[in-house]
Design a protein around this motif. Structure first.
Motif, PDB file in Angstrom:
ATOM      1  N   PHE A  32       0.839  -1.198   0.000  1.00  0.00           N
ATOM      2  CA  PHE A  32       0.000   0.000   0.000  1.00  0.00           C
ATOM      3  C   PHE A  32       0.876   1.251   0.000  1.00  0.00           C
ATOM      4  N   LEU A  33       0.477   2.210  -0.816  1.00  0.00           N
ATOM      5  CA  LEU A  33       1.158   3.495  -0.881  1.00  0.00           C
ATOM      6  C   LEU A  33       0.485   4.455   0.084  1.00  0.00           C
ATOM      7  N   CYS A  34       1.258   4.979   1.038  1.00  0.00           N
ATOM      8  CA  CYS A  34       0.717   5.923   2.021  1.00  0.00           C
ATOM      9  C   CYS A  34       1.444   7.253   1.880  1.00  0.00           C
ATOM     10  N   MET A  35       0.685   8.341   1.921  1.00  0.00           N
ATOM     11  CA  MET A  35       1.242   9.666   1.649  1.00  0.00           C
ATOM     12  C   MET A  35       0.733  10.697   2.635  1.00  0.00           C
ATOM     13  N   GLY A  36       1.625  11.614   2.999  1.00  0.00           N
ATOM     14  CA  GLY A  36       1.246  12.790   3.765  1.00  0.00           C
ATOM     15  C   GLY A  36       1.353  13.990   2.842  1.00  0.00           C
TER      16      GLY A  36
END
Length: 380
Positions: free
Chosen positions: A108-112
């Motif tokens: 999973f790609l997680c971004m802030g």
């Protein structure tokens, strides 16, 4: 190996666009903890009659997504000596060893995102916001563990460029954080980031995404009752906020965000000091969140509802339930947090990070592959 060619190619194409604050390092594992925990445990409190039905639906959904294979990894591994080797799907030879892709892994790609307030679509398709925190969360059901790979926001790689009307122009080598800006700041931006990150990682399949505005860390931190950490270094964030090495601090409110985000760019190796704090916070938060859940089984649902206005994700409720049942029992420690090796150079205005392609390739093998016995033959 063709990995060296990628690094040389990127060094020849220096970016000439403004990228935001120079010298900011992407990986913020403390923020990563909140995103990961918020998404993966949100369904643990969904104790309804339809829970197992949702879990089964989520498992089936991910099984369909797991059919993709990282073909670019296999192409990069080809050499003259290996050209005649017959290998199965998802297999490759590297340094004389055979590796098989872990088809059961979920990534999973997680971004802030560098915005505040609730998530809203941008009418300007060139101002979707930069991804100031980017990482991959990998669930490995075979080893029952979670791995986190932090990606420097200034990593120079091929990104897709669009005009103000959203029409595709072509590709250019630029900081990966910029890819999110070419879109609406919502689903379109996230999907384009998935493509860019997957390409950087030699075609590794990404099975879902989650992006959050950065300020959400204070909300989730306080929702679990705050997090207690041991300060690994002397810190003077501002005149009214000082921490001494070895001091135990119970973080609440803005102090939690400050602890994982603060970096004095005037000091050498400040990124390493921040990384040490982030790793510590990550583990402490997960421990505190699990303890808080034992006291209040409705907490995951509360967290999800709290985060939703600040989040964009393509993970469905059924998939979230499945992930919750899997991830909560998985192992996760400091050794499972990885960052990319490489060098930082000064561009025309801002810093640029060039990853070590060989080290990246070997990291992918470590996380996503397993060694296999050589039972192959060769074409004659």
């Amino acid at each position: 190996m063709q990995t060296e060619d990628r690094g040389k190619k990127h060094r020849k194409k220096r970016r000439r666009r403004r990228t935001g604050k120079g010298g900011r390092i992407l990986f913020r594992a403390g923020i990563a903890a909140l995103i990961l925990a918020g998404v993966l445990i949100l369904a643990a409190g969904t104790l309804t009659a339809g829970y197992f039905w949702m879990e089964a639906r989520g498992r089936a959904s991910f099984e369909e997504k797991q059919e993709a294979l990282p073909l670019e990894m296999e192409e990069a591994a080809v050499s003259e000596n290996d050209a005649g080797t017959v290998l199965g799907d998802g297999m490759l030879r590297y340094n004389g060893k055979i590796y098989s892709y872990k088809k059961n892994c979920l990534t999973f790609l997680c971004m802030g995102i560098d915005k505040k307030g609730e998530m809203e679509a941008s009418e300007d398709l060139l101002k979707g916001g930069q991804a100031d925190a980017v990482f991959l969360a990998v669930l490995d059901p075979d080893e029952k563990k979670i791995s986190v790979i932090g990606i420097n926001r200034d990593t120079m790689t091929d990104i897709s460029v669009y005009d103000e009307n959203g029409l595709y122009i072509g590709t250019q080598t630029a900081q990966i954080a910029l890819q999110h800006g070419y879109g609406d700041g919502m689903e379109i931006s996230c999907e384009r980031m998935m493509e860019a990150v997957s390409h950087l990682f030699y075609g590794i399949p990404i099975h879902g995404y989650c992006s959050l505005n950065m300020e959400v860390i204070t909300l989730i931190n306080d929702a679990v009752g705050g997090v207690t950490v041991t300060v690994p270094e002397d810190l003077e964030v501002r005149g009214t906020l000082k921490w001494e090495k070895g001091q135990q601090v119970h973080l609440t409110g803005e102090d939690a965000y400050t602890f994982v985000q603060y970096r004095d760019t005037r000091l050498a190796q400040s990124a390493e000091g921040r990384l040490a704090r982030q790793k510590q916070y990550l583990q402490a938060f997960i421990t505190q969140a699990r303890a808080a859940m034992r006291e209040d089984m409705t907490l995951p649902l509360t967290l999800y509802e709290m985060v939703s206005p600040y989040m964009v994700t393509d993970i469905s409720a059924e998939e979230a339930v499945y992930l919750a049942t899997q991830a909560l029992s998985y192992r996760f420690d400091a050794g499972d947090i990885h960052t990319l090796e490489g060098e930082v150079v000064m561009g025309e205005k801002f810093e640029e990070f060039y990853q070590d392609d060989t080290a990246l390739y070997e990291l992918i093998l470590q996380v996503f592959y397993e060694e296999s016995e050589d039972k192959t033959g060769t074409d004659q």
